[in-house]
Design a protein around this motif. Structure first.
Motif, PDB file in Angstrom:
ATOM      1  N   LEU A   1       0.793  -1.235   0.000  1.00 12.75           N
ATOM      2  CA  LEU A   1       0.000   0.000   0.000  1.00 12.75           C
ATOM      3  C   LEU A   1       0.822   1.280   0.000  1.00 12.75           C
ATOM      4  N   PRO A   2       1.897   1.410   0.783  1.00 13.88           N
ATOM      5  CA  PRO A   2       2.690   2.645   0.690  1.00 13.88           C
ATOM      6  C   PRO A   2       3.222   2.894  -0.714  1.00 13.88           C
ATOM      7  N   LEU A   3       3.663   1.833  -1.400  1.00 15.23           N
ATOM      8  CA  LEU A   3       4.156   1.977  -2.766  1.00 15.23           C
ATOM      9  C   LEU A   3       3.007   2.288  -3.719  1.00 15.23           C
ATOM     10  N   GLY A   4       1.899   1.576  -3.548  1.00 13.10           N
ATOM     11  CA  GLY A   4       0.740   1.771  -4.417  1.00 13.10           C
ATOM     12  C   GLY A   4       0.219   3.189  -4.372  1.00 13.10           C
ATOM     13  N   ALA A   5       0.209   3.781  -3.176  1.00  9.64           N
ATOM     14  CA  ALA A   5      -0.284   5.152  -3.032  1.00  9.64           C
ATOM     15  C   ALA A   5       0.607   6.134  -3.790  1.00  9.64           C
ATOM     16  N   ILE A   6       1.918   5.921  -3.736  1.00 12.89           N
ATOM     17  CA  ILE A   6       2.850   6.797  -4.449  1.00 12.89           C
ATOM     18  C   ILE A   6       2.677   6.650  -5.959  1.00 12.89           C
ATOM     19  N   VAL A   7       2.548   5.420  -6.416  1.00 15.66           N
ATOM     20  CA  VAL A   7       2.353   5.169  -7.851  1.00 15.66           C
ATOM     21  C   VAL A   7       1.028   5.765  -8.320  1.00 15.66           C
ATOM     22  N   ALA A   8      -0.032   5.552  -7.560  1.00 17.63           N
ATOM     23  CA  ALA A   8      -1.358   6.069  -7.940  1.00 17.63           C
ATOM     24  C   ALA A   8      -1.347   7.591  -8.035  1.00 17.63           C
ATOM     25  N   LYS A   9      -0.698   8.255  -7.082  1.00 17.50           N
ATOM     26  CA  LYS A   9      -0.624   9.721  -7.108  1.00 17.50           C
ATOM     27  C   LYS A   9       0.154  10.201  -8.322  1.00 17.50           C
ATOM     28  N   ALA A  10       1.280   9.539  -8.616  1.00 12.69           N
ATOM     29  CA  ALA A  10       2.110   9.928  -9.754  1.00 12.69           C
ATOM     30  C   ALA A  10       1.371   9.761 -11.078  1.00 12.69           C
ATOM     31  N   LEU A  11       0.514   8.750 -11.160  1.00  9.29           N
ATOM     32  CA  LEU A  11      -0.198   8.464 -12.410  1.00  9.29           C
ATOM     33  C   LEU A  11      -1.579   9.117 -12.461  1.00  9.29           C
ATOM     34  N   ASN A  12      -1.943   9.829 -11.374  1.00  9.68           N
ATOM     35  CA  ASN A  12      -3.275  10.434 -11.273  1.00  9.68           C
ATOM     36  C   ASN A  12      -4.361   9.364 -11.436  1.00  9.68           C
ATOM     37  N   ALA A  13      -4.179   8.264 -10.698  1.00 12.16           N
ATOM     38  CA  ALA A  13      -5.067   7.112 -10.819  1.00 12.16           C
ATOM     39  C   ALA A  13      -5.635   6.741  -9.449  1.00 12.16           C
ATOM     40  N   PRO A  14      -6.789   6.083  -9.421  1.00 15.32           N
ATOM     41  CA  PRO A  14      -7.326   5.592  -8.144  1.00 15.32           C
ATOM     42  C   PRO A  14      -6.519   4.413  -7.623  1.00 15.32           C
ATOM     43  N   LEU A  15      -6.585   4.214  -6.311  1.00 17.56           N
ATOM     44  CA  LEU A  15      -5.893   3.118  -5.643  1.00 17.56           C
ATOM     45  C   LEU A  15      -6.920   2.162  -5.053  1.00 17.56           C
ATOM     46  N   ASP A  16      -6.659   0.878  -5.200  1.00 12.19           N
ATOM     47  CA  ASP A  16      -7.518  -0.133  -4.589  1.00 12.19           C
ATOM     48  C   ASP A  16      -6.636  -1.253  -4.050  1.00 12.19           C
ATOM     49  N   VAL A  17      -7.244  -2.194  -3.359  1.00 15.59           N
ATOM     50  CA  VAL A  17      -6.506  -3.343  -2.832  1.00 15.59           C
ATOM     51  C   VAL A  17      -7.150  -4.627  -3.335  1.00 15.59           C
ATOM     52  N   VAL A  18      -6.362  -5.675  -3.330  1.00 16.59           N
ATOM     53  CA  VAL A  18      -6.913  -7.005  -3.550  1.00 16.59           C
ATOM     54  C   VAL A  18      -6.485  -7.825  -2.348  1.00 16.59           C
ATOM     55  N   LEU A  19      -7.419  -8.565  -1.802  1.00 19.56           N
ATOM     56  CA  LEU A  19      -7.160  -9.265  -0.552  1.00 19.56           C
ATOM     57  C   LEU A  19      -6.772 -10.713  -0.815  1.00 19.56           C
ATOM     58  N   THR A  20      -5.488 -10.995  -0.663  1.00 20.58           N
ATOM     59  CA  THR A  20      -4.964 -12.345  -0.794  1.00 20.58           C
ATOM     60  C   THR A  20      -4.004 -12.607   0.360  1.00 20.58           C
ATOM     61  N   LYS A  21      -3.769 -13.865   0.663  1.00 21.42           N
ATOM     62  CA  LYS A  21      -2.858 -14.227   1.752  1.00 21.42           C
ATOM     63  C   LYS A  21      -2.248 -15.585   1.441  1.00 21.42           C
ATOM     64  N   LYS A  22      -0.975 -15.734   1.739  1.00 22.48           N
ATOM     65  CA  LYS A  22      -0.283 -16.979   1.411  1.00 22.48           C
ATOM     66  C   LYS A  22      -0.715 -18.122   2.320  1.00 22.48           C
ATOM     67  N   ILE A  23      -0.624 -19.341   1.807  1.00 26.72           N
ATOM     68  CA  ILE A  23      -0.743 -20.552   2.615  1.00 26.72           C
ATOM     69  C   ILE A  23       0.674 -21.010   2.929  1.00 26.72           C
ATOM     70  N   GLY A  24       1.018 -21.051   4.205  1.00 27.18           N
ATOM     71  CA  GLY A  24       2.350 -21.488   4.594  1.00 27.18           C
ATOM     72  C   GLY A  24       2.440 -23.000   4.679  1.00 27.18           C
ATOM     73  N   HIS A  25       3.635 -23.515   4.480  1.00 29.64           N
ATOM     74  CA  HIS A  25       3.858 -24.956   4.596  1.00 29.64           C
ATOM     75  C   HIS A  25       3.636 -25.384   6.043  1.00 29.64           C
ATOM     76  N   PRO A  26       3.072 -26.578   6.292  1.00 25.44           N
ATOM     77  CA  PRO A  26       2.796 -26.995   7.676  1.00 25.44           C
ATOM     78  C   PRO A  26       4.029 -27.049   8.573  1.00 25.44           C
ATOM     79  N   ILE A  27       5.213 -27.293   8.005  1.00 25.23           N
ATOM     80  CA  ILE A  27       6.436 -27.353   8.808  1.00 25.23           C
ATOM     81  C   ILE A  27       7.092 -25.985   8.915  1.00 25.23           C
ATOM     82  N   ASN A  28       7.079 -25.230   7.828  1.00 19.99           N
ATOM     83  CA  ASN A  28       7.671 -23.885   7.803  1.00 19.99           C
ATOM     84  C   ASN A  28       6.646 -22.903   7.259  1.00 19.99           C
TER      85      ASN A  28
END
Length: 210
Positions: free
Chosen positions: A34-61
């Motif tokens: 998000l900090p990077l996205g906000a800077i890019v969006a401002k520079a490009l005069n574009a809206p900012l949004d998020v996509v909600l994803t999260k990694k699945i970690g290995h059961p051991i690590n």
């Protein structure tokens, strides 16, 4: 080496100026993107949004990603050593977290329409590529006109996956070091971005366009 996420965002924005004032939506991967996205969006005069994803970690690590989950999609890159029951259980657990985050992030707004838009997906770096690939799959379903991945740093293997993805039209990556161990390795300051701060960044970024 980047000073911090703001420094990385500014350097990334410079490489994307060809998209300024076009039909662009910048999509940041929470929370570090998000900090990077906000800077890019401002520079490009574009809206900012998020996509909600999260990694699945290995059961051991847990730090080793075997795949990633969104509210609607699941992408498994490496299931060796992980049972189907473990993957299903983790998928349910992660989706509960993502639904809570969705309620938090969209309390005062709603997701942007991506149909026929140039979508630029921004994150602070890519290690395995599993979260990014799940994000790409999710966004592709919304029928954007072009899909661009923009990151400051990526592992060689993740970069290859992105360049070879049939869904990605362009990859903008500033550095692909051979000695990649973790994203934070390439930042002098790499503190966690908390949900409260991430939501604040998203809301403040889009106030400029009202």
């Amino acid at each position: 080496m980047f000073k911090d996420r703001n420094d990385a965002g500014k350097q990334l924005a410079e490489k994307l100026m060809g998209f300024k004032n076009k039909e662009v939506v910048v999509i940041a991967i929470p929370r570090g993107g998000l900090p990077l996205g906000a800077i890019v969006a401002k520079a490009l005069n574009a809206p900012l949004d998020v996509v909600l994803t999260k990694k699945i970690g290995h059961p051991i690590n847990k730090e080793y990603a075997i795949g990633a989950v969104s509210i609607g999609n699941k992408y498994i890159t490496d299931s060796v050593g992980a049972s189907l029951s473990y993957i299903d259980e983790e998928t349910r657990r992660i989706r509960d977290i993502l639904r809570q985050r969705q309620d938090q992030y969209y309390k005062n707004s709603k997701p942007k329409d991506l149909k026929d838009k140039i979508v630029i997906i921004v994150d602070d770096g890519v290690a395995t590529g599993s979260t990014m690939l799940a994000t790409i799959a999710l966004i592709k379903d919304e029928d954007p006109s072009r899909l661009i991945v923009a990151v400051p740093v990526s592992s060689v293997s993740a970069s290859e996956k992105l360049y070879n993805s049939p869904f990605v039209d362009e990859v903008v990556c500033l550095h692909t070091p051979k000695d990649f161990r973790a994203v934070g390795q390439f930042y002098e300051v790499f503190e966690p971005v908390l949900d409260k701060r991430a939501i604040q960044i998203l809301e403040e970024s889009n106030k400029r366009l009202i």
